[in-house]
Design a protein around this motif. Structure first.
Motif, short mmCIF file in Angstrom:
data_model
loop_
_atom_site.label_atom_id
_atom_site.label_comp_id
_atom_site.label_asym_id
_atom_site.label_seq_id
_atom_site.Cartn_x
_atom_site.Cartn_y
_atom_site.Cartn_z
N TYR A 147 -2.61 -1.01 12.41
CA TYR A 147 -4.00 -1.38 11.99
C TYR A 147 -4.48 -2.82 11.31
N LEU A 148 -3.51 -3.36 10.94
CA LEU A 148 -3.65 -4.78 10.34
C LEU A 148 -3.44 -5.79 10.98
N CYS A 149 -2.11 -5.88 11.68
CA CYS A 149 -1.21 -6.91 11.88
C CYS A 149 -1.75 -7.20 13.41
N GLN A 177 -5.29 3.22 0.32
CA GLN A 177 -4.69 2.17 1.50
C GLN A 177 -5.67 1.72 2.38
N VAL A 213 0.21 1.80 9.43
CA VAL A 213 -0.63 0.87 8.54
C VAL A 213 -0.43 -0.73 9.29
N LEU A 255 -6.31 -2.16 3.00
CA LEU A 255 -6.51 -2.85 4.29
C LEU A 255 -7.57 -3.57 4.75
N ASP A 256 -8.66 -2.77 4.52
CA ASP A 256 -9.80 -3.48 4.99
C ASP A 256 -10.18 -4.85 4.36
N VAL A 265 0.78 -1.11 -0.01
CA VAL A 265 -0.03 -0.08 -0.03
C VAL A 265 0.84 1.44 -0.18
N PHE A 272 3.03 -9.57 6.31
CA PHE A 272 2.80 -8.33 5.81
C PHE A 272 4.05 -7.39 6.02
#
Length: 262
Positions: free
Chosen positions: A209-211, A179, A206, A183-184, A171, A199
């Protein structure tokens, strides 16, 4: 259950160590973030795991299978199970192929679906899975935005139903609003497909938010790994603390308070 196991991975280029004795596990259904500054070895680890680069030493296991010790035939099968999405959606897609053909290619190469009509249907279904539509299958990459191209790249990687998805700065070249959409999408795919995702990113916001867990690299060495809450809330290693301290805070008052406390 461990989806991917890396042990004592080492890689040098021109005599210069880039990855130094790195070990970590990626659990089934987990998103593991690999962070560090440019040149820390993140992408080299990704390429070694995907068998695009041969490490100097170490062990990489996909479940019970040895990725480094596999025969040529065995490696062909294992490569289906480990797919990679690259940073640049502009150069990673063949401009001469349609979106549908790009997705179908993996199905044909790996002998997953020989029937042409079934491949097309599968390609359309994958485009819809990543938020695109059936008419998009006949369009070429040049007619898509950067975010849409990255969605096509993700659909292409998912076509062969991998066990592990490697995302290398996927991203970083996209606008902030795009982005968030991508991510969603990863969060949704992880839940729906039970994907295990490695990732790689330099943007700590980022990764937060994701990991689920975060591994921190410094000059090719893994200096810290832990749950997201621990890494961001109570980092142990000085390098991790310095990385987090460099993350911009949008609230000036909060930034002044942080600087005063440091």
């Amino acid at each position: 259950m461990t989806a991917l196991s890396v042990r004592n991975l080492t890689k040098s280029f021109g005599g210069r160590p880039v990855v130094r004795d790195v070990s970590f596990d990626l659990n089934a259904g987990e998103v593991l973030g690999l962070v560090g500054e440019s040149g820390s070895g993140k992408s080299t680890i990704a390429r070694c795991v995907a068998r695009l680069t041969k490490p100097d030493s170490g062990q990489i296991r996909l479940g019970d299978a040895d990725l480094l010790g596999a025969s040529r035939r065995g490696l062909r099968t294992l490569r289906r199970d480990v797919q990679m999405v690259f940073q640049d959606p502009y150069s990673s897609l063949n401009p001469r192929m349609t979106a549908g053909a790009l997705i179908e290619e993996g199905l044909l190469v790996h002998g997953i679906e020989r029937d042409r009509r079934a491949r097309r249907e599968r390609a359309v279904a994958l485009l819809e899975t990543v938020g695109l539509s059936a008419p998009d299958a006949v369009r070429h990459p040049r007619s898509f935005s950067g975010g849409q191209r990255q969605r096509i790249a993700i659909a292409r990687a998912l076509a062969v139903e991998p066990k592990v998805l490697i995302c290398d700065e996927v991203v970083s070249s996209l606008d902030v609003s795009v982005q968030a959409q991508v991510l969603d999408l990863f969060l949704d795919l992880r839940e729906r497909l039970d994907l295990s995702i490695l990732f790689i990113a330099h943007d700590l916001a980022v990764v937060h938010y994701l990991c689920d867990r975060v591994a921190v690299l410094d000059q090719g060495r893994l200096v810290e790994i832990g749950a997201r809450k621990q890494i961001y809330g109570d980092p142990v290693h000085p390098y991790t603390r310095s990385l987090l301290a460099a993350v911009p805070v949008p609230d000036p008052a909060a930034e002044r308070a942080r600087q005063a406390a440091s």
